[in-house]
Write a protein that holds these residues in place. Structure first.
Motif, PDB file in Angstrom:
ATOM      1  N   CYS A  95       0.856  -1.189   0.000  1.00  0.00           N
ATOM      2  CA  CYS A  95       0.000   0.000   0.000  1.00  0.00           C
ATOM      3  C   CYS A  95       0.891   1.237   0.000  1.00  0.00           C
ATOM      4  O   CYS A  95       1.713   1.411   0.900  1.00  0.00           O
ATOM      5  CB  CYS A  95      -0.919  -0.008   1.217  1.00  0.00           C
ATOM      6  SG  CYS A  95      -2.141  -1.335   1.200  1.00  0.00           S
ATOM      7  N   LEU A  96       0.714   2.083  -1.008  1.00  0.00           N
ATOM      8  CA  LEU A  96       1.586   3.239  -1.224  1.00  0.00           C
ATOM      9  C   LEU A  96       0.783   4.532  -1.161  1.00  0.00           C
ATOM     10  O   LEU A  96      -0.212   4.689  -1.870  1.00  0.00           O
ATOM     11  CB  LEU A  96       2.276   3.115  -2.582  1.00  0.00           C
ATOM     12  CG  LEU A  96       3.147   4.285  -3.036  1.00  0.00           C
ATOM     13  CD1 LEU A  96       4.350   4.457  -2.113  1.00  0.00           C
ATOM     14  CD2 LEU A  96       3.613   4.070  -4.477  1.00  0.00           C
ATOM     15  N   GLY A  97       1.205   5.462  -0.334  1.00  0.00           N
ATOM     16  CA  GLY A  97       0.558   6.765  -0.229  1.00  0.00           C
ATOM     17  C   GLY A  97       1.293   7.806  -1.051  1.00  0.00           C
ATOM     18  O   GLY A  97       2.516   7.911  -0.976  1.00  0.00           O
ATOM     19  N   SER A  98       0.553   8.589  -1.841  1.00  0.00           N
ATOM     20  CA  SER A  98       1.183   9.585  -2.702  1.00  0.00           C
ATOM     21  C   SER A  98       0.398  10.889  -2.693  1.00  0.00           C
ATOM     22  O   SER A  98      -0.707  10.969  -2.152  1.00  0.00           O
ATOM     23  CB  SER A  98       1.290   9.048  -4.136  1.00  0.00           C
ATOM     24  OG  SER A  98       1.970   9.969  -4.967  1.00  0.00           O
ATOM     25  N   ILE A  99       0.996  11.906  -3.307  1.00  0.00           N
ATOM     26  CA  ILE A  99       0.400  13.242  -3.386  1.00  0.00           C
ATOM     27  C   ILE A  99       0.161  13.552  -4.856  1.00  0.00           C
ATOM     28  O   ILE A  99       1.127  13.679  -5.623  1.00  0.00           O
ATOM     29  CB  ILE A  99       1.351  14.282  -2.773  1.00  0.00           C
ATOM     30  CG1 ILE A  99       1.793  13.827  -1.377  1.00  0.00           C
ATOM     31  CG2 ILE A  99       0.691  15.651  -2.697  1.00  0.00           C
ATOM     32  CD1 ILE A  99       3.097  14.436  -0.929  1.00  0.00           C
ATOM     33  N   PRO A 100      -1.082  13.656  -5.308  1.00  0.00           N
ATOM     34  CA  PRO A 100      -1.362  13.756  -6.742  1.00  0.00           C
ATOM     35  C   PRO A 100      -0.772  14.971  -7.440  1.00  0.00           C
ATOM     36  O   PRO A 100      -0.429  14.904  -8.615  1.00  0.00           O
ATOM     37  CB  PRO A 100      -2.901  13.777  -6.800  1.00  0.00           C
ATOM     38  CG  PRO A 100      -3.336  14.208  -5.441  1.00  0.00           C
ATOM     39  CD  PRO A 100      -2.302  13.661  -4.491  1.00  0.00           C
ATOM     40  N   SER A 101      -0.618  16.091  -6.731  1.00  0.00           N
ATOM     41  CA  SER A 101      -0.168  17.320  -7.387  1.00  0.00           C
ATOM     42  C   SER A 101       1.351  17.450  -7.464  1.00  0.00           C
ATOM     43  O   SER A 101       1.859  18.407  -8.034  1.00  0.00           O
ATOM     44  CB  SER A 101      -0.739  18.539  -6.647  1.00  0.00           C
ATOM     45  OG  SER A 101      -0.358  18.523  -5.293  1.00  0.00           O
ATOM     46  N   ASP A 220      -5.337  22.151  -8.803  1.00  0.00           N
ATOM     47  CA  ASP A 220      -4.173  21.695  -9.563  1.00  0.00           C
ATOM     48  C   ASP A 220      -3.328  22.867 -10.044  1.00  0.00           C
ATOM     49  O   ASP A 220      -3.746  24.026  -9.998  1.00  0.00           O
ATOM     50  CB  ASP A 220      -4.600  20.811 -10.748  1.00  0.00           C
ATOM     51  CG  ASP A 220      -5.547  21.527 -11.699  1.00  0.00           C
ATOM     52  OD1 ASP A 220      -6.570  20.945 -12.058  1.00  0.00           O
ATOM     53  OD2 ASP A 220      -5.246  22.677 -12.085  1.00  0.00           O
ATOM     54  N   THR A 221      -2.152  22.535 -10.531  1.00  0.00           N
ATOM     55  CA  THR A 221      -1.194  23.561 -10.939  1.00  0.00           C
ATOM     56  C   THR A 221      -1.689  24.365 -12.136  1.00  0.00           C
ATOM     57  O   THR A 221      -1.477  25.582 -12.205  1.00  0.00           O
ATOM     58  CB  THR A 221       0.152  22.898 -11.280  1.00  0.00           C
ATOM     59  OG1 THR A 221       0.606  22.154 -10.152  1.00  0.00           O
ATOM     60  CG2 THR A 221       1.196  23.943 -11.645  1.00  0.00           C
ATOM     61  N   THR A 222      -2.345  23.709 -13.096  1.00  0.00           N
ATOM     62  CA  THR A 222      -2.830  24.411 -14.279  1.00  0.00           C
ATOM     63  C   THR A 222      -3.787  25.538 -13.907  1.00  0.00           C
ATOM     64  O   THR A 222      -3.708  26.649 -14.437  1.00  0.00           O
ATOM     65  CB  THR A 222      -3.541  23.426 -15.225  1.00  0.00           C
ATOM     66  OG1 THR A 222      -2.634  22.379 -15.597  1.00  0.00           O
ATOM     67  CG2 THR A 222      -4.033  24.142 -16.483  1.00  0.00           C
ATOM     68  N   THR A 223      -4.683  25.266 -12.980  1.00  0.00           N
ATOM     69  CA  THR A 223      -5.628  26.275 -12.518  1.00  0.00           C
ATOM     70  C   THR A 223      -4.905  27.418 -11.815  1.00  0.00           C
ATOM     71  O   THR A 223      -5.217  28.595 -12.015  1.00  0.00           O
ATOM     72  CB  THR A 223      -6.658  25.652 -11.565  1.00  0.00           C
ATOM     73  OG1 THR A 223      -7.342  24.597 -12.231  1.00  0.00           O
ATOM     74  CG2 THR A 223      -7.674  26.692 -11.101  1.00  0.00           C
ATOM     75  N   LEU A 225      -1.802  28.471 -12.270  1.00  0.00           N
ATOM     76  CA  LEU A 225      -1.087  29.304 -13.245  1.00  0.00           C
ATOM     77  C   LEU A 225      -2.034  30.202 -14.023  1.00  0.00           C
ATOM     78  O   LEU A 225      -1.715  31.357 -14.316  1.00  0.00           O
ATOM     79  CB  LEU A 225      -0.293  28.415 -14.203  1.00  0.00           C
ATOM     80  CG  LEU A 225       0.813  27.563 -13.564  1.00  0.00           C
ATOM     81  CD1 LEU A 225       1.533  26.740 -14.627  1.00  0.00           C
ATOM     82  CD2 LEU A 225       1.798  28.427 -12.801  1.00  0.00           C
ATOM     83  N   ALA A 226      -3.221  29.684 -14.350  1.00  0.00           N
ATOM     84  CA  ALA A 226      -4.214  30.493 -15.067  1.00  0.00           C
ATOM     85  C   ALA A 226      -4.682  31.659 -14.200  1.00  0.00           C
ATOM     86  O   ALA A 226      -4.855  32.787 -14.685  1.00  0.00           O
ATOM     87  CB  ALA A 226      -5.403  29.621 -15.473  1.00  0.00           C
ATOM     88  N   MET A 227      -4.869  31.416 -12.917  1.00  0.00           N
ATOM     89  CA  MET A 227      -5.309  32.468 -12.005  1.00  0.00           C
ATOM     90  C   MET A 227      -4.215  33.511 -11.811  1.00  0.00           C
ATOM     91  O   MET A 227      -4.498  34.711 -11.709  1.00  0.00           O
ATOM     92  CB  MET A 227      -5.723  31.852 -10.673  1.00  0.00           C
ATOM     93  CG  MET A 227      -6.967  30.960 -10.776  1.00  0.00           C
ATOM     94  SD  MET A 227      -7.359  30.098  -9.229  1.00  0.00           S
ATOM     95  CE  MET A 227      -7.975  31.461  -8.224  1.00  0.00           C
ATOM     96  N   VAL A 228      -2.957  33.063 -11.764  1.00  0.00           N
ATOM     97  CA  VAL A 228      -1.854  34.003 -11.653  1.00  0.00           C
ATOM     98  C   VAL A 228      -1.800  34.899 -12.891  1.00  0.00           C
ATOM     99  O   VAL A 228      -1.621  36.113 -12.792  1.00  0.00           O
ATOM    100  CB  VAL A 228      -0.512  33.258 -11.469  1.00  0.00           C
ATOM    101  CG1 VAL A 228       0.666  34.237 -11.605  1.00  0.00           C
ATOM    102  CG2 VAL A 228      -0.464  32.581 -10.112  1.00  0.00           C
ATOM    103  N   ARG A 229      -1.964  34.299 -14.074  1.00  0.00           N
ATOM    104  CA  ARG A 229      -1.938  35.078 -15.327  1.00  0.00           C
ATOM    105  C   ARG A 229      -3.020  36.159 -15.335  1.00  0.00           C
ATOM    106  O   ARG A 229      -2.836  37.231 -15.910  1.00  0.00           O
ATOM    107  CB  ARG A 229      -2.140  34.155 -16.533  1.00  0.00           C
ATOM    108  CG  ARG A 229      -0.949  33.274 -16.843  1.00  0.00           C
ATOM    109  CD  ARG A 229      -1.122  32.568 -18.174  1.00  0.00           C
ATOM    110  NE  ARG A 229      -0.032  31.629 -18.425  1.00  0.00           N
ATOM    111  CZ  ARG A 229      -0.093  30.326 -18.170  1.00  0.00           C
ATOM    112  NH1 ARG A 229      -1.205  29.802 -17.666  1.00  0.00           N
ATOM    113  NH2 ARG A 229       0.939  29.549 -18.421  1.00  0.00           N
TER     114      ARG A 229
END
Length: 304
Positions: A95-101, A220-223, A225-229
């Motif tokens: 069982c492996l725990g990860s961070i999606p982002s 997520d990162t894409t969102t 970056l869009a908000m920063v722009r």
């Protein structure tokens, strides 16, 4: 109590549904229901509250029982793997725990190598926030988890180091600066993923008592970056979370530079299953290999 009852108990706790729990343990819903009723009868307590919609939620005593049951199942799996290892076999479940982002390339690279070396170890992936993954390791929900390195009170092996960058839109007062201090960011509104709060903590204690102002959280990162722009705020993220090519924004390093370090962790070296130990060894070897291939690698670290 028997092993099947405990498996059903954990499956119900994790899914909150008899249907999904039955699927995860490869039994019928009626079998899972019977196993739970029998377990509650033997213990003399109610472990779950049933809702009219068919879902279940742990009771207070159920919450207390869950951590103990997870330890039992984890150690049972470790016993099975130890026995197979004695016969020269490498098989079982991890069982492996990860961070999606956080850097999917990192997780994919380690998993690809691990699968090639240990094809008979089934990896079950759990995704959550940094603090959740840490708690999963401590509680025994997962055998191995991705954490900030070094981790407190658990054994972690560093696999990645990534520099933190301030991200600003065109026209921002910091857009043309070569570097920026934390003091200059105190009054800025931030847009961060929920996992990103840990990055801000890593940047040091120079924020002052109030800390940075987080105006928005995004999934997520894409969102982000869009908000920063669009000028809704700035962000502070490790390079590993950012795409290779970015337009309409500026990446500014901190002065002095700050780095986020990630590692895979286990609760205890002594209690870890063979599969968990093999995964940690594989991750460490993969990180060393990547560092040797990277011309910009920081000594003894992997830059992403």
């Amino acid at each position: 109590m028997n092993f099947s009852q405990l498996q059903c108990f954990v499956a119900l706790a994790e899914t909150g549904s008899f249907t999904e729990a039955a699927y995860s343990v490869n039994l019928t819903q009626s079998a899972v229901s019977h196993a739970l009723s029998t377990l509650e009868g033997e213990l003399g307590v109610i472990l779950f509250e049933r809702s009219r919609r068919g879902g279940v939620a742990l009771t207070q005593i159920g919450e207390k029982m869950l951590s103990h049951v997870r330890v039992i199942l984890s150690q049972t799996e470790a016993i099975k793997q130890e026995a197979k290892e004695a016969h020269g076999e490498a098989a079982g479940k991890l069982c492996l725990g990860s961070i999606p982002s956080v850097c999917p390339r990192l997780l994919a690279g380690v998993l690809t190598r691990f699968r090639a070396e240990y094809p008979d170890i089934e990896v079950v992936l759990f995704e959550g926030k940094l603090d959740e993954v840490y708690e999963w390791i401590v509680s025994g929900t997962v055998d191995v988890g991705l954490v900030l390195h070094p981790a407190k009170e658990i054994k972690s092996v560093q696999i990645s180091t990534s520099e933190l960058y301030v991200i600003v839109p065109p026209g921002h007062r910091l857009y043309t600066q070569g570097a920026v201090t934390l003091r200059e960011l105190r009054e800025e509104p931030f847009i961060m993923p929920r996992v990103g709060c840990a990055f801000l903590q890593l940047a040091g204690l120079e924020w002052g008592r109030t800390g940075p102002t987080i105006r928005y959280h995004a999934s997520d990162t894409t969102t982000i970056l869009a908000m920063v722009r669009e000028g809704l705020g700035i962000s502070l993220l490790p390079r590993m979370m950012l795409p290779e090519k970015m337009e309409g924004i500026a990446l500014i390093p901190l002065a002095p530079p700050r780095y986020m370090q990630l590692g895979f962790a286990i609760k205890s070296q002594d209690l870890a299953s063979p599969g968990a130990k093999w995964f940690m060894q594989t991750a460490s070897a993969w990180a060393q290999e990547q560092a040797s291939l990277s011309s910009s690698a920081i000594p003894n670290k992997l830059s992403v």
